[in-house]
Design a protein around this motif. Structure first.
Motif, PDB file in Angstrom:
ATOM      1  N   ASN A 145       5.230   8.601  -6.353  1.00 16.34           N
ATOM      2  CA  ASN A 145       6.148   9.724  -6.346  1.00 16.34           C
ATOM      3  C   ASN A 145       6.503  10.102  -7.770  1.00 16.34           C
ATOM      4  OD1 ASN A 145       7.893  11.698  -5.603  1.00 16.34           O
ATOM      5  ND2 ASN A 145       9.584  10.307  -5.101  1.00 16.34           N
TER       6      ASN A 145
ATOM      7  N   SER B 122       7.725  20.868  -3.853  1.00 18.37           N
ATOM      8  CA  SER B 122       7.878  19.422  -3.973  1.00 18.37           C
ATOM      9  C   SER B 122       7.053  18.932  -5.150  1.00 18.37           C
ATOM     10  CB  SER B 122       7.402  18.714  -2.699  1.00 18.37           C
ATOM     11  OG  SER B 122       7.429  17.309  -2.857  1.00 18.37           O
TER      12      SER B 122
ATOM     13  N   ASP C 275       5.476  16.179  -4.903  1.00 13.45           N
ATOM     14  CA  ASP C 275       4.405  15.442  -4.225  1.00 13.45           C
ATOM     15  C   ASP C 275       3.446  16.452  -3.598  1.00 13.45           C
ATOM     16  OD1 ASP C 275       2.861  14.115  -2.220  1.00 13.45           O
ATOM     17  OD2 ASP C 275       4.307  12.475  -2.232  1.00 13.45           O
TER      18      ASP C 275
ATOM     19  N   LEU D 157       3.548  16.821   0.214  1.00 16.66           N
ATOM     20  CA  LEU D 157       4.701  17.570   0.704  1.00 16.66           C
ATOM     21  C   LEU D 157       4.623  19.036   0.276  1.00 16.66           C
ATOM     22  CD1 LEU D 157       7.562  14.985   0.019  1.00 16.66           C
ATOM     23  CD2 LEU D 157       6.344  15.436   2.167  1.00 16.66           C
TER      24      LEU D 157
END
Length: 448
Positions: free
Chosen positions: A119, A239, A241, A244
């Protein structure tokens, strides 16, 4: 994956290109690239338009390697190398530019990550530890690359191309000047620092109304942060990520012709399949252009993932049932004229059947601001959820990107800048845009 039995020939259109490739190379032939050229004629007159086509057979030499999971990294490297070569071949053909192929060392350095993504901020934090956003080479350098020591037709063509590029550069500068903010000599803000920020935003082609609104909001907050840091945090992004940021399992991409939509989808497919180890399916509904279908099929074959063509919305359910265990489904749509409302209606029917979890609108950062607004107006009936901006290396007008996001009210998901994979695609971030606007030296990893 490697290209064998490569041939080059002329065809009158996409359909004939596919037919000739199949006749000469067999059913496994794929069209690697095609570009319009003029041939024949007398003294430059009566010339006809044809397609100069490059075709070949993609030979998979990885079957034995893929059986051994310990060699997954080697397999991914091989596939990325083939994928990269194809992208560069297409780009060089389209732009009439010299073809450069990454060395094996560069490939090794850029894909050292083969485990699930931690992350952190951006894709480039993982996929490219160093490097910078590519810039366009000066016109003089491009012209020099094309010149030959011998006087020939190639020399003349090179000079013509050089003059064309110089003319295009002049027109671009004139266009940029026409967008320059008008000034009556009176400052908009009493504070010199705020006035300088305002002028910087205008020079990046942000609209004056939006620039004033941002600065006034910043002033009213009485924040101790710098304006740049404040604006960085304010940028609406999906996001950090990539899983995501894409927005779900069934993802659709729409956008006008020429924004790099199909290539962007292929880059995302490479990331999800080669690094995230996801089961990816590529779909296309772009049956208007046979070459577009072949392009996506070629990408899919190199990456070792399936691809399907949607001819009618009624066929979507059957395809989805066949791929129930697929992790990510990326749908490419036809890049048509946004002014034709019939195509917007066709998108609605397609999306009713596909039921996407997210719809990403893909725009090129070097588009005119008015054209971007027109696209947004035309697709307003569709449930757009994300914004993807491509070709950030081909413009200095980053302010208009902010404006469009504000008008649409949707988050940025991904940015692309160039032809390298995966080095030129990253999860969208406010830091990226702000560093560009304020001319901060910035690496593509997002760390200045």
């Amino acid at each position: 994956m490697r290209v064998v039995n490569k041939i080059t020939f002329e065809a009158k259109d996409d359909a004939e290109a596919l037919r000739l490739a199949s006749e000469r190379l067999g059913k496994d032939a794929v069209v690697l690239s095609s570009r319009p050229v003029k041939v024949g004629g007398i003294f430059g007159l009566f010339r006809k338009n044809v397609l100069l086509v490059s075709a070949g057979i993609l030979e998979d030499d990885l079957k034995d390697v893929r059986k051994d999971k310990s060699n997954d990294g080697d397999s991914a490297r091989e596939r990325l190398a083939a994928f990269q070569k194809l992208l560069e071949l297409r780009h060089a053909t389209e732009m009439n530019a010299p073809l450069t192929v990454p060395s094996q060392n560069n490939i090794q350095n850029n894909i050292s990550y083969m485990n699930p993504m931690p992350n952190i901020g951006t894709v480039k934090d993982i996929y490219q530890p160093s490097g910078r956003v590519p810039n366009k080479a000066p016109i003089s350098d491009n012209a020099a690359n094309r010149q030959s020591t011998n006087t020939s037709f190639g020399d003349i063509r090179g000079e013509v191309n050089s003059l064309s590029e110089k003319l295009a550069d002049v027109i671009k500068k004139l266009n940029e000047q026409s967008y320059a903010p008008e000034s009556n000599g009176q400052p908009e803000f009493s504070d010199e620092a705020h006035e300088n920020i305002y002028r910087t935003l205008l020079n990046s082609e942000m609209s004056s109304d939006y620039a004033k609104r941002l600065i006034n909001e910043y002033i009213n907050l009485k924040s101790e942060e710098t304006f740049e840091n404040w604006l960085t945090e304010k940028v609406n992004v999906a996001s950090a990520d990539p899983i995501l940021a894409v927005g779900g399992r069934k993802i659709a991409f729409i956008g006008p012709t020429g924004v790099g939509k199909t290539t962007t989808i292929a880059k995302l497919a490479a990331i999800f399949s080669l690094w995230e180890h996801k089961k990816v399916l590529l779909l296309t509904s772009d049956t208007y252009r046979i070459a577009a279908v072949e392009q996506l099929r070629t990408y899919a074959k190199i990456l070792g993932i399936p691809t399907e063509v949607i001819y009618e919305p009624d066929g979507v359910n059957g395809i989805l049932e066949n791929y129930e265990k697929t992790d990510v489904i990326l749908l490419d749509t036809a890049g048509r004229n946004q002014k034709d409302t019939r195509h917007i209606e066709a998108f609605s029917s397609l999306f009713d059947a596909f039921k996407p979890d997210a719809i990403h609108l893909v725009l090129a950062a070097n588009m005119k601001y008015k054209d971007m607004l027109d696209v947004i107006d035309r697709v307003s009936s569709l449930d757009i959820s994300h914004l993807v901006f491509t070709k950030l290396d081909e413009t200095t007008s980053y302010g208009s990107v902010f404006d469009i996001a504000d008008k649409l009210g949707k988050p940025f998901s991904f940015f692309t800048a160039g032809q390298n994979v995966p080095n030129d695609i990253e999860v969208a971030s406010g830091e990226y845009l702000c560093k560009m606007i304020f001319n901060r030296e910035k690496s593509v990893s997002g760390k200045g």
